[in-house]
Design a protein around this motif. Structure first.
Motif, short mmCIF file in Angstrom:
data_model
loop_
_atom_site.label_atom_id
_atom_site.label_comp_id
_atom_site.label_asym_id
_atom_site.label_seq_id
_atom_site.Cartn_x
_atom_site.Cartn_y
_atom_site.Cartn_z
N SER A 242 4.95 -5.86 21.25
CA SER A 242 3.52 -5.65 21.05
C SER A 242 2.75 -5.50 22.36
CB SER A 242 2.93 -6.83 20.25
OG SER A 242 2.97 -8.02 21.00
N LEU A 243 3.34 -5.93 23.50
CA LEU A 243 2.64 -5.84 24.77
C LEU A 243 2.24 -4.41 25.09
CD1 LEU A 243 4.76 -8.30 26.96
CD2 LEU A 243 2.52 -8.71 25.93
N SER B 188 9.43 -9.19 19.03
CA SER B 188 8.17 -8.68 18.46
C SER B 188 7.01 -8.88 19.42
CB SER B 188 7.88 -9.38 17.13
OG SER B 188 8.88 -9.10 16.18
N ILE B 189 6.97 -10.05 20.07
CA ILE B 189 5.88 -10.33 21.02
C ILE B 189 5.94 -9.37 22.20
CG2 ILE B 189 5.01 -12.03 22.67
CD1 ILE B 189 5.84 -14.20 20.65
N ALA C 90 11.11 -13.05 16.84
CA ALA C 90 9.72 -13.29 17.25
C ALA C 90 9.52 -12.94 18.71
CB ALA C 90 9.37 -14.76 17.00
N GLY C 91 10.51 -13.28 19.56
CA GLY C 91 10.40 -12.94 20.98
C GLY C 91 10.36 -11.44 21.21
#
Length: 201
Positions: free
Chosen positions: A34-35, A30-31, A27-28
């Motif tokens: 996405s930036l 992926s976040i 999740a980290g």
């Protein structure tokens, strides 16, 4: 049936930490991906997954490298000073900046998490594990005038990311020879497990 329950629980206790660790890391990433990844998808015919993550990491290193230059650092501080004049931005950016400074380079005099301590909680004999966050309040005159011989101690909560800060008399704290990371680990997990070399008085 009890044997099956025991086997299932053993598997669950082993599986959950591994699965949650993998999920949090995923999740980290992926976040962070996405930036820049969302923007790259608009201009690239074929987007390679993870490219946004790599470019974000490179951008962070580039920013850190530039801030080692006096010219770039000066320009950034001027920009930061202007941003801090905007009330809404100041309310969000200021605390986040202070938090990052706290865990990176100490944030300057009076702001570093300097010492792990036990805090005596009144006459009950109960002690709480805490982290000294401030020993002087010269930049906050209203607090300095009323602090006396007190220092700020952050008490982390177990099984969560929260906590609270107390103004504690110096006579009520006992410094501990323990790394801050280990103290946070113990506090967050409720001291469920501690190795022999983690023991505190």
């Amino acid at each position: 049936m009890k044997q099956l329950q025991k086997i299932f629980l053993q598997g669950l206790v082993t599986f959950l930490p591994v699965a949650l660790t993998i999920y949090i890391i995923y999740a980290g990433i992926s976040i962070v991906d996405s930036l820049l990844g969302d923007s790259l998808r608009l201009i690239m015919p074929v987007y390679i997954p993870g490219l946004g993550f790599l470019l974000t990491i490179l951008l962070i290193f580039l920013l850190g490298f530039l801030l080692n230059s006096l010219v770039a650092a000066g320009a950034f501080h001027k920009l930061e000073h202007q941003l801090m004049k905007v009330p809404f931005i100041k309310a969000i950016y200021g605390p986040l900046r202070d938090l990052m400074n706290l865990f990176s380079k100490g944030g300057g005099a009076g702001h570093a998490m300097q010492t792990v301590v036990f805090v005596d909680m009144g006459e009950t004999g109960v002690r709480a594990l805490g982290l000294v966050t401030r020993e002087n309040f010269k930049d906050i005159p209203a607090i300095e005038a009323n602090a006396g011989d007190r220092i700020a101690v952050y008490i982390p909560m177990s099984y969560g990311l929260g906590g609270f800060t107390l103004m504690v008399p110096r006579s009520k704290i006992t410094p501990l020879d323990m790394p801050i990371e280990k103290a946070m680990s113990l506090a967050i997990t409720g001291w469920v497990k501690a190795e022999k070399n983690d023991e505190v008085p």
